[in-house]
Design an enzyme around this catalytic site. Structure first.
Site, short mmCIF file in Angstrom:
data_model
loop_
_atom_site.label_atom_id
_atom_site.label_comp_id
_atom_site.label_asym_id
_atom_site.label_seq_id
_atom_site.Cartn_x
_atom_site.Cartn_y
_atom_site.Cartn_z
N SER A 246 -9.30 -0.16 7.29
CA SER A 246 -10.37 0.42 8.12
C SER A 246 -11.52 -0.56 8.28
O SER A 246 -12.14 -0.64 9.34
CB SER A 246 -10.88 1.72 7.51
OG SER A 246 -9.82 2.62 7.36
N CYS A 351 0.96 6.72 9.10
CA CYS A 351 -0.23 6.67 8.24
C CYS A 351 -0.83 8.06 8.01
O CYS A 351 -1.22 8.75 8.95
CB CYS A 351 -1.27 5.77 8.89
SG CYS A 351 -2.80 5.72 7.96
C1 HEM Z 1 -7.28 1.43 10.45
C2 HEM Z 1 -6.91 1.88 9.29
C3 HEM Z 1 -5.50 2.05 8.85
C4 HEM Z 1 -4.35 1.43 9.31
C5 HEM Z 1 -4.23 0.38 10.41
C6 HEM Z 1 -3.24 1.96 8.54
C7 HEM Z 1 -1.92 1.61 8.76
C8 HEM Z 1 -0.85 2.21 8.14
C9 HEM Z 1 0.55 1.96 8.45
C10 HEM Z 1 1.05 0.97 9.49
C11 HEM Z 1 1.30 2.75 7.66
C12 HEM Z 1 2.84 2.90 7.70
C13 HEM Z 1 3.56 1.98 6.76
C14 HEM Z 1 5.07 2.03 6.94
O1 HEM Z 1 5.61 2.82 7.70
O2 HEM Z 1 5.75 1.22 6.27
C15 HEM Z 1 0.39 3.49 6.80
C16 HEM Z 1 0.76 4.38 5.81
C17 HEM Z 1 -0.13 5.05 5.02
N1 HEM Z 1 -1.50 5.05 5.10
FE1 HEM Z 1 -2.62 4.05 6.43
N2 HEM Z 1 -3.72 2.87 7.64
C18 HEM Z 1 -5.09 2.96 7.79
C19 HEM Z 1 -5.97 3.77 7.09
C20 HEM Z 1 -5.61 4.64 6.10
C21 HEM Z 1 -6.51 5.51 5.39
C22 HEM Z 1 -8.00 5.64 5.66
C23 HEM Z 1 -5.75 6.17 4.45
C24 HEM Z 1 -6.16 7.17 3.41
C25 HEM Z 1 -7.33 7.51 3.10
C26 HEM Z 1 -4.38 5.73 4.60
C27 HEM Z 1 -3.32 6.19 3.87
C28 HEM Z 1 -2.00 5.89 4.12
C29 HEM Z 1 -0.90 6.46 3.37
C30 HEM Z 1 -1.01 7.42 2.19
C31 HEM Z 1 0.28 5.92 3.92
C32 HEM Z 1 1.70 6.15 3.45
C33 HEM Z 1 2.32 7.25 4.23
C34 HEM Z 1 3.77 7.46 3.86
O3 HEM Z 1 4.46 6.55 3.40
O4 HEM Z 1 4.21 8.60 4.05
N3 HEM Z 1 -4.33 4.80 5.62
N4 HEM Z 1 -0.91 3.16 7.13
#
Ligand code: HEM
Length: 400
Positions: A246, A351
């Site tokens: 973020s 995400c």
């Molecule tokens: C601009 C900010 C963010 C970006 C670009 C981002 C990007 C991503 C991406 C691409 C994934 C998928 C990974 C995959 O499929 O291998 C992911 C998963 C995840 N993100 Fe984010 N994220 C961001 C912010 C956040 C925030 C603020 C949180 C929590 C407070 C968060 C929590 C998670 C979690 C828990 C997963 C795992 C979901 C799963 O495997 O079921 N992310 N994120």
């Protein structure tokens, strides 16, 4: 391409601007065999297809991380995080913290985000200039994600150092020092969380309703819903996942807007463009540039066979600039619609914090550009030489 592309040893140009090289690679071989035998996907549709079939395209990283990390705390961490676990365990763990990300929980966060942003802007008010990362974009996400987990304010600097060391260990090539720092960070982070959990159990009334720590601690107490190891690693992962990404989204947004003053004019004339603006920032400079999957069986994409048990790099940065999906992909256009970028992934692992991250960005940009219409770049953004994360390490701007 004159020389053979190798993701383990990219040309200098790639580190500052990967897009031209990836676009050439997509045009020549959208399913490209890297010299180490892994495959690189650069086409939007191929990448969507892999996200949509988590059983065939596995997120489990044990086979990749064993040789890289050995039997270490980093191995334990990265193979226990929800993002690197396949269904059915993934489904069980993800369901547990889903309650923290409902619309209602998000709405409760909005006043807090607004007051934090205003607090930072008040501090900037009297300054002629600022370094955006330290003084603005880093601050908000770490406060928000620590609130979400239930980490006390005074400990947030500790989290920043640990998170950086642990995420750096995901880069394709590592020094021994980076490995050592990553392992030490996991050990210290786990101990810190154990102490925090003991405190939370002793003082359950201190917690907010939507606090993830409490939700997960209750699930662990329940016996078979979550083990202690799983509990600790989900907390570490969430704290890491939720702030660096973020931070980079906010810094890139400021940098792109100031580099394209016509877009600032558009936004000031029509503030409702804030939602499409945030989507365009995410598309244009994906904070996470690469996701990975492993084939369970032989797969064919765009006519190329990828054998079973192969590591595949999903180049989000390339998919987001695929001209078959995005007209004029290299143009930064805050009115772009539709804009189905892949910056938050897709499918079961999409995400979990995407709505929260979007709201943080909308509030941050809205209030910053409205309050400081004369904001201008003082020098070019410094891009960190990392492949997996698109990081701006510093950005100097003048305020008045
Ligand atoms: C601009 C900010 C963010 C970006 C670009 C981002 C990007 C991503 C991406 C691409 C994934 C998928 C990974 C995959 O499929 O291998 C992911 C998963 C995840 N993100 Fe984010 N994220 C961001 C912010 C956040 C925030 C603020 C949180 C929590 C407070 C968060 C929590 C998670 C979690 C828990 C997963 C795992 C979901 C799963 O495997 O079921 N992310 N994120």
């Amino acid at each position: 391409m004159t020389t053979v592309f190798d993701l383990r040893n990219v040309p200098e140009e790639y580190l500052s601007n990967p897009y031209r090289i990836l676009s050439e690679l997509r045009a020549k071989s959208p399913v490209y065999k890297n010299p180490d035998g892994t495959f690189i996907l650069t086409g939007y549709n191929d990448i969507v297809q892999t996200y949509r079939s988590p059983i065939i395209w596995s997120s489990d990283k044990k086979a990749d991380f064993k040789p890289k990390f050995g039997n270490t705390p980093l191995f334990e961490h990265h193979t226990n995080s929800v993002v690197f676990i396949d269904p059915p365990d993934h489904t069980r763990i993800r369901r547990l913290f889903q309650s923290a990300f409902t619309r209602k929980a998000l709405a409760a966060f909005v006043p807090r985000i607004i007051s934090l942003v205003d607090e930072y802007l008040d501090r900037i008010e009297d300054q002629g200039q600022l370094e955006v990362v330290e003084e603005f974009s880093f601050r908000l996400p770490i406060e928000v994600v620590c609130d979400l987990l239930g980490v006390p304010r005074q400990d947030r600097e500790l989290i920043r150092g640990w998170a950086n060391a642990i995420l750096t260990a995901l880069e394709p090539t590592l020094t021994q020092e980076q490995l050592d720092n990553g392992n030490e960070a996991v050990v210290n982070f786990k101990q810190y969380l154990r102490d925090l959990i003991i405190h939370r159990r002793a003082h359950p009334d201190d917690a907010r309703d939507t606090e993830i720590l409490t939700v997960l601690v209750d699930a662990e107490a329940d016996g078979d819903r979550l083990s202690e190891t799983e509990l600790l690693h989900q907390c570490i992962f969430m704290l890491n996942a939720g702030h660096e990404t973020s931070t980079n989204m906010i810094t890139h947004g400021i940098n792109e807007m100031l580099s394209n003053p016509d877009q600032i004019d558009l936004l000031s004339k029509d503030p409702d463009l804030i939602e499409t603006m945030v989507e365009e920032v995410l598309r244009y400079q994906a904070p996470i540039q690469i996701n990975n999957r492993r084939t369970i069986t032989d797969q064919t994409l765009s006519g190329v066979i990828i054998p079973a048990n192969t590591t595949v790099h999903l180049m989000i940065n390339a998919a987001n600039r695929d001209p078959a999906q995005f007209p004029e992909p290299d143009r930064f256009d805050i009115t772009r619609r539709p804009n189905r970028h892949l910056s938050f992934g897709l499918g079961v692992h999409i995400c979990a914090g995407n709505a929260l991250a979007r709201v943080e960005a909308q509030i941050a940009f809205q209030r910053l550009f409205k309050r400081f219409p004369k904001l201008a770049l003082r020098s070019s953004a410094v891009i960190a030489p990392r492949l997996r994360f698109r990081e701006i390490s510093s950005l100097h701007v003048s305020v008045t």
